[in-house]
Scaffold this active site. Structure first.
Site, PDB file in Angstrom:
ATOM      1  N   LYS A  60     -29.105  16.310  -4.268  1.00 22.17           N
ATOM      2  CA  LYS A  60     -29.420  15.351  -3.490  1.00 22.17           C
ATOM      3  C   LYS A  60     -30.418  15.103  -2.468  1.00 22.17           C
ATOM      4  CE  LYS A  60     -26.066  11.905  -0.597  1.00 22.17           C
ATOM      5  NZ  LYS A  60     -24.660  11.363  -1.139  1.00 22.17           N
ATOM      6  N   SER A  72     -22.987   7.225  -2.370  1.00 24.11           N
ATOM      7  CA  SER A  72     -24.276   7.442  -1.739  1.00 24.11           C
ATOM      8  C   SER A  72     -25.246   8.217  -3.211  1.00 24.11           C
ATOM      9  CB  SER A  72     -24.766   7.932  -0.858  1.00 24.11           C
ATOM     10  OG  SER A  72     -23.820   9.114  -0.262  1.00 24.11           O
ATOM     11  N   SER A 132     -18.756   9.734  -1.645  1.00 26.27           N
ATOM     12  CA  SER A 132     -19.716   9.472  -2.005  1.00 26.27           C
ATOM     13  C   SER A 132     -20.221  10.338  -3.023  1.00 26.27           C
ATOM     14  CB  SER A 132     -20.560  10.040  -1.383  1.00 26.27           C
ATOM     15  OG  SER A 132     -21.911   8.695  -0.414  1.00 26.27           O
TER      16      SER A 132
HETATM   17  N1  GLN Z   1     -19.592   4.401   0.830  1.00 23.79           N
HETATM   18  C1  GLN Z   1     -19.065   5.478   1.906  1.00 23.79           C
HETATM   19  C2  GLN Z   1     -19.653   5.285   2.905  1.00 23.79           C
HETATM   20  O1  GLN Z   1     -20.836   4.248   2.477  1.00 23.79           O
HETATM   21  C3  GLN Z   1     -19.348   6.808   1.991  1.00 23.79           C
HETATM   22  C4  GLN Z   1     -20.875   7.120   2.031  1.00 23.79           C
HETATM   23  C5  GLN Z   1     -20.533   9.222   1.957  1.00 23.79           C
HETATM   24  O2  GLN Z   1     -19.601   9.814   1.255  1.00 23.79           O
HETATM   25  N2  GLN Z   1     -21.819   9.520   2.228  1.00 23.79           N
HETATM   26  O3  GLN Z   1     -20.109   5.853   3.939  1.00 23.79           O
END
Ligand code: GLN
Length: 486
Positions: free
Chosen positions: A86, A161, A185
């Site tokens: 990532k 994400s 994420s």
């Molecule tokens: N969807 C969550 C956020 O927007 C989690 C994102 C993540 O785990 N990096 O914060």
């Protein structure tokens, strides 16, 4: 539009290693295969931001050489694992941008501890993959490089994400991907793409070299087809690190073949408030209930418990993570890293013009929200209160894990949505994190497993365990996963 899923050529490291060991495959052929898959589908799905083709092939040839002379057993435990990173993980002398314009052109001066460890274990890194900007989002639509598409239905999001990571594994562009999980994420995109997403306990894997979003939540995690592959990656990446003081010295028990073969009987709790939640798609609720019934029939003990804090988890998470993000992202000033606005003349202009044009709308929204909840006059009402909620959650979960091995719930309350569908109201997207943020608030290990399909779209079921109980969690996950993935 719906397309049929690609059938992965290999579903586990074990399968790859068997093929290497018996001379049916070389490392070079393996890398060529994944490069071919990337060349076929990357344009359409927008998964890889950068492919390290020459470097991966060079490494493959070196491994082939060693395979010939020394045999597979002399190679590292991840030899045969082709992984993607990532775009939030530092890899020395490679670009890392957090899918943000503000880091455009930035090259890492060192490798993240997790990245060095997988390389030392002879994994091959094939490229870096797309994500939401600074890992903020649940759909991989908030990327400077444009959205990633779900391979099962390219009009739908892959989750986020770590959406690039999930599709890279889903569409067989690599065997595994290393992502990050601050509030879901790794697990939510895994659920949206029909793969396994695993987040270890907070502090299990060093965060050194992981671009920070919310430091008391962030944890490196994996996307794979199998629980065994998640365990293999974890075994290599876990462990104390002088560069991360929050990284725990708790030893990770080793995984043995006997343990993988056993089917433990587990005590599992589910939250009544989670499965009856008005925000949960009734079709997901129904399939989850069937899944739980299946577990009961396999001899596991399942019990409903009450968790009346469920509606506090998303607000607490967004207050605390935006507060931490507003501090963490202050380092992107146009001076030290990456991109600087070309028209900026004075120091003040360097800051304001660079940050205004360098960050996307969602990141700016969160920096402002975080600065607000930390500001004098509002600190107690928001940040202080959210900390108290977090403390309560930690206590409540600890009490539950005295009676149960695992807690189960759906990974996501909704199916993968259409691209653009959530753009109007960001809070709708935040609410979709209801089942995943709990594990990060309490620092728990959690795993999302494929649990069937609703109208052709995958759904995930998530299991959480007490801190540092990754081994029983992964062994249990393996015992209930499709044996095809072993
Ligand atoms: N969807 C969550 C956020 O927007 C989690 C994102 C993540 O785990 N990096 O914060």
């Amino acid at each position: 539009m719906s397309t049929t899923a690609v059938r992965p050529r290999f579903r586990s490291l074990r399968q790859v290693r068997h093929a290497l060991d018996t001379g049916q495959l070389t490392f070079e052929q393996l890398v060529q295969y994944y490069l071919h898959r990337i060349a076929t589908d990357n344009k359409r799905l927008n998964v890889f931001i950068e492919v390290f083709a020459d470097e991966a092939l060079r490494r493959a040839r070196q491994l082939d050489d060693r395979l010939q002379h020394e045999g597979l057993s002399a190679l590292g435990p991840l030899a045969g694992m082709v992984v993607s990173l990532k775009d939030v993980l530092c890899f020395k002398d490679h670009q890392v941008t957090a899918a943000s314009r503000i880091l455009d052109g930035f090259h890492s001066l060192f490798s993240a501890t997790a990245v060095s460890r997988v390389l030392d274990a002879d994994a091959i890194i094939i490229g870096r993959v797309n994500c939401d900007e600074f890992a903020m989002g649940s759909s991989t639509e908030y990327s400077y490089y444009g959205p990633t598409h779900n391979a099962l239905d390219p009009e739908r999001v892959p989750g986020g994400s770590s959406g690039g990571s999930a599709v890279a594994v889903q569409a067989d562009m690599c065997l595994a991907s290393i992502g990050s999980d601050t509030g879901g994420s790794v697990r939510q995109p895994a659920a949206f793409c029909g793969v396994v997403g695993f987040k270890p306990s907070y502090g299990r894997i060093s965060r050194h070299g992981l671009l920070a979003y919310a430091s008391s939540f962030d944890q490196i995690g994996t996307l794979t087809h199998s629980a065994i592959d998640a365990a293999s990656l974890l075994s290599v990446m876990a462990g104390p690190d002088a560069y991360d003081a929050t990284c725990s010295p708790q030893p990770l028990p080793t995984f043995s073949d006997e343990a993988w073969a056993s089917v433990p009987q587990a005590r599992i709790a589910w939250f009544a408030e989670a499965l009856d939640h008005p925000g949960l798609d009734p079709r997901i609720a129904q399939l989850t209930r069937q899944y739980l019934e299946g577990l009961r029939q396999k001899g596991h003990q399942l019990e409903a418990v009450s968790f009346d804090l469920i509606d506090y988890v998303v607000p607490a998470y967004y207050v605390l993570t935006t507060a931490e993000a507003s501090s963490n992202l202050s380092r992107y000033d146009g001076v030290r890293f990456g991109w600087r606005h070309p028209q900026a003349r004075s120091p003040e202009e360097v800051y304001t013009m660079t940050r205004t044009a360098g960050f996307g709308a969602e990141v700016k929204r969160r920096i402002m929200l975080g600065a607000f909840v930390l500001s004098a006059g509002y600190y107690d009402a928001y940040y202080g209160r959210a900390q108290k909620v977090r403390h309560l959650i930690v206590q409540r979960m600890a009490a539950l894990f005295e009676r149960y091995d695992f807690i189960v719930m759906p990974t996501s309350p909704v199916l993968p949505w259409h691209l653009g569908q959530m753009n109007e109201d960001p809070t709708q997207m935040y609410l979709a994190d209801i089942y995943t943020v709990l594990a990060n608030l309490a620092g728990l290990p959690a795993i999302s497993l494929p649990a069937g399909q609703v109208e052709g779209l995958p759904i995930g079921v998530q299991f959480m365990a007490a801190p540092f109980r990754e081994k029983p969690l992964l062994e249990f996950a393996h015992s209930i996963l499709d044996r095809e993935n072993a």
